[in-house]
Enzyme design. Structure first.
Site, PDB file in Angstrom:
ATOM      1  N   ASP A  78       0.818  -1.207   0.000  1.00 44.12           N
ATOM      2  CA  ASP A  78       0.000   0.000   0.000  1.00 44.12           C
ATOM      3  C   ASP A  78       0.853   1.259   0.000  1.00 44.12           C
ATOM      4  OD1 ASP A  78      -2.091  -1.748   0.126  1.00 44.12           O
ATOM      5  OD2 ASP A  78      -3.048  -0.837   1.867  1.00 44.12           O
ATOM      6  N   CYS A 119       1.268  -8.303   4.414  1.00 51.19           N
ATOM      7  CA  CYS A 119       0.799  -6.927   4.294  1.00 51.19           C
ATOM      8  C   CYS A 119      -0.722  -6.802   4.302  1.00 51.19           C
ATOM      9  CB  CYS A 119       1.441  -6.277   3.082  1.00 51.19           C
ATOM     10  SG  CYS A 119       3.196  -5.935   3.393  1.00 51.19           S
ATOM     11  N   ASP A 120      -1.160  -5.552   4.187  1.00 48.52           N
ATOM     12  CA  ASP A 120      -2.488  -5.128   4.614  1.00 48.52           C
ATOM     13  C   ASP A 120      -3.641  -5.995   4.123  1.00 48.52           C
ATOM     14  OD1 ASP A 120      -0.745  -3.086   5.266  1.00 48.52           O
ATOM     15  OD2 ASP A 120      -2.179  -1.495   4.859  1.00 48.52           O
ATOM     16  N   LYS A 121      -3.713  -6.262   2.836  1.00 47.49           N
ATOM     17  CA  LYS A 121      -4.874  -6.964   2.288  1.00 47.49           C
ATOM     18  C   LYS A 121      -4.634  -8.454   2.126  1.00 47.49           C
ATOM     19  CE  LYS A 121      -6.324  -2.866   2.173  1.00 47.49           C
ATOM     20  NZ  LYS A 121      -5.040  -2.237   2.465  1.00 47.49           N
ATOM     21  N   CYS A 191       5.518  -2.672   8.017  1.00 47.45           N
ATOM     22  CA  CYS A 191       5.987  -1.408   8.606  1.00 47.45           C
ATOM     23  C   CYS A 191       5.805  -1.381  10.124  1.00 47.45           C
ATOM     24  CB  CYS A 191       5.287  -0.247   7.945  1.00 47.45           C
ATOM     25  SG  CYS A 191       5.657  -0.136   6.177  1.00 47.45           S
ATOM     26  N   GLU A 440      -6.749   4.718   0.586  1.00 47.67           N
ATOM     27  CA  GLU A 440      -6.359   5.263   1.884  1.00 47.67           C
ATOM     28  C   GLU A 440      -5.885   6.702   1.713  1.00 47.67           C
ATOM     29  OE1 GLU A 440      -4.897   1.153   4.081  1.00 47.67           O
ATOM     30  OE2 GLU A 440      -3.399   2.621   3.448  1.00 47.67           O
ATOM     31  N   SER A 466      -4.828   4.828   6.217  1.00 48.91           N
ATOM     32  CA  SER A 466      -3.753   3.925   6.596  1.00 48.91           C
ATOM     33  C   SER A 466      -3.783   3.722   8.102  1.00 48.91           C
ATOM     34  CB  SER A 466      -2.410   4.537   6.182  1.00 48.91           C
ATOM     35  OG  SER A 466      -1.345   3.947   6.894  1.00 48.91           O
TER      36      SER A 466
END
Length: 549
Positions: A78, A119-121, A191, A440, A466
């Site tokens: 992202d 990661c995010d998704k 992150c 985001e 985010s």
């Protein structure tokens, strides 16, 4: 075994011939077939080390008597996609991850699977696939990135985003900006703060779908490989015992995840993702559950971006099990994890090692949880705000709307100095259908912070944020503008009121006037092609997790 569909009986001779072409022996034909879903990528820092983690999972499966088969699906960063048209693909990639895992698992009749994601998704996508398939399944999250260091101070990616605004304001030099660019992200992992990827890793562990202390164990620690190997061993146990994902993903598991989310001060994206995973698991879950648990769960961990602590600090303090131990009286610990072990066992074997990082319930960071659900005439179906990263001075704010129909327009205005203290920045047509893709708004929110406006300017959007966003930022406004929500007809200068304590988000316009404006409103025309066009047609609202119909 389910894999018997492709390897048992005379009629499966050609199927076995193809498996033999992959190098399988007679002995392996009699063992469980386990898919190992690898999301390794050379362009995603959170995934660039997952090839090694995958090998550890495969080793564990072999040790326990299973046969691992490595398969792949996609991974997106992202941060790299942020504030570009590419970010429109971020949330939709969650559905692609779920669909591709479902496709390969069903097509090849695997007995179970382990997904290695960071990661995010990718994390919620894998969990959605597990819930949908209802097979023995486990998740290994790749682990947090270490924080960087500049002039003796720890830094991370969000510092780099906020530095852009600081540079535009003349607060830092070009040399300082470049040094931060070089040092903010020192290596592999998701992150370093309690941003979306790490929050979802924590949720995975609380749900029981990953191994003990998997979430907080940094990507660079050898323990990550040991956790991966142990997961491989235990997925074979789960297959032998017949334990499937929906045995683990119960309503009680989701309620526990929400409660821990509130204590951690996690990303608002967890609202979308937990709703989506619950829907796949056929578990009833709604914004009301988040609202209720937010009111009664204290915020215990001052994690970045709302505090000084990183995931490395949480790891050293005892990780997710230690947070669960502090909340033990309010959790459902007699449920099982993916291998059939009691969640209570996890809590009993840990202790809180740092009371600054994990505060006691009697002395919390905040009395209530880190995410608050708002309602009002601007958000009839709800909106969310991350109070864990909000100063109490901005719990109430009233100001004139400055309206933008895209993230790019808003970012240009903010960096151009066109936003004044007291304003309420409204960014619309960035919802699931409107974007499409519900981008985001990290770039505009980071710009506000970098320019010193986060204590005087609010931002309201039907888009997302985010996990690194901080300040008075309200997202997921539902219904979204593209689907005719009231945010579509907010006009320049309308007064908007935010009241966190009262859980309200209002525009100071009479209902009759709003209705009249909506009668004249038409959705904007734009040209959307390919996957995003199909996504726009099928996606539900943020209040339903932005799942596909």
């Amino acid at each position: 075994m389910r894999s018997g569909d492709i390897k048992e009986g005379v009629e499966r001779t050609p199927h076995r011939a193809l498996l033999r072409a992959c190098g399988l022996t007679d002995e392996e034909m009699d063992r469980p077939f386990v898919a190992v879903v690898n999301t390794y990528s050379e362009v995603v820092p959170g995934h660039m080390h997952l090839d090694k983690v995958t090998e550890a999972v495969k080793a564990g499966i072999r040790m326990a008597g299973g046969v691992p088969f490595e398969v792949e699906t996609i991974a997106l960063c992202d941060g790299i996609a942020m504030n570009t048209p590419g970010m429109k693909y971020s949330l939709p990639s969650r559905e692609l991850v779920a669909d591709t895992i479902e496709t390969v698992i069903e097509a090849h009749r695997f007995d179970g699977f382990v997904a290695i994601v960071s990661c995010d998704k990718m994390v919620p996508g894998a969990l959605m696939a597990a819930a949908r398939l209802d097979l023995p399944a486990a998740i290994v999250t790749g682990g947090p990135m270490e924080p960087g260091c500049v002039d003796g101070e720890r830094v991370d990616l969000i510092d780099a985003f906020e530095a852009v605004g600081a540079y535009e304001e003349g607060e830092i030099s070009e040399e300082e900006l470049e040094e931060l660019e070089q040092r903010a992200c020192p290596g592999p992992g998701s992150c370093a703060g309690m941003f979306t990827a790490n929050t979802m890793a924590c949720m995975t562990e609380v749900l029981g779908m990953s191994e003990f202390n998997c979430a907080a164990t940094p990507a660079t620690e050898a323990e990550k490989l040991r956790v991966a190997k142990l997961t491989g061993m235990r997925i074979v146990e789960a297959i032998e015992e017949g334990i499937t994902a929906r045995d683990v993903l119960t309503r009680e598991a989701f309620l526990d995840a929400i409660r821990v989310d509130m204590a951690l001060g996690g990303s608002t994206n967890t609202v979308l993702h937990l709703l989506a995973i619950a829907r796949e698991a056929d578990v009833e879950l709604s914004l009301d559950d988040f609202d209720e648990l937010s009111r009664e769960t204290p915020h215990l961990c001052a994690m970045r971006p709302g505090g000084p602590y990183t995931m490395r600090d949480l790891y050293e303090a005892g990780g997710v099990p230690a947070v669960m131990k502090e909340l033990a009286d309010d959790l459902h610990l007699d449920r099982i994890d993916f291998a059939g072990r009691s969640m209570r066992e996890r809590v009993e074997r840990t202790e809180v090692k740092d009371r600054e990082v994990i505060r006691p319930k009697e002395d919390p960071v905040h009395e209530e949880g880190g995410i608050v659900v708002l309602y009002g005439n601007l958000a009839p179906k709800g909106a969310v705000i991350k109070t864990a990263a909000l100063s109490e001075e901005m719990y109430e704010h009233e100001g004139p709307a400055v309206v933008f129909d895209s993230e790019e327009e808003a970012t240009e205005a903010i960096l151009g100095g066109d936003i004044d203290p007291g304003d309420v920045v409204v960014i619309r047509y960035e919802g699931p259908a409107g974007g499409p893709g519900m981008r985001e708004m990290l770039t505009p929110t980071a710009a506000l912070c970098g320019m010193g406006l986060d204590d005087s300017v609010a931002l309201v959007t039907d888009g997302r944020f985010s996990g690194g966003t901080r300040g008075p930022c309200v997202g997921h406004v539902s219904p979204e503008a593209y689907r005719g929500g009231p945010i579509a007809v907010v006009e320049e200068g309308d007064t908007i009121r935010l009241d966190v304590r009262e859980r309200r988000l209002e525009v100071d316009v009479e209902d009759e006037e709003l209705e009249a404006r909506l009668e004249e409103w038409e959705p904007p025309e734009d040209e959307v092609t390919g996957y995003l066009r199909r996504y726009r047609e099928l996606v539900r609202g943020a209040d339903e997790g932005a799942v596909l119909r």
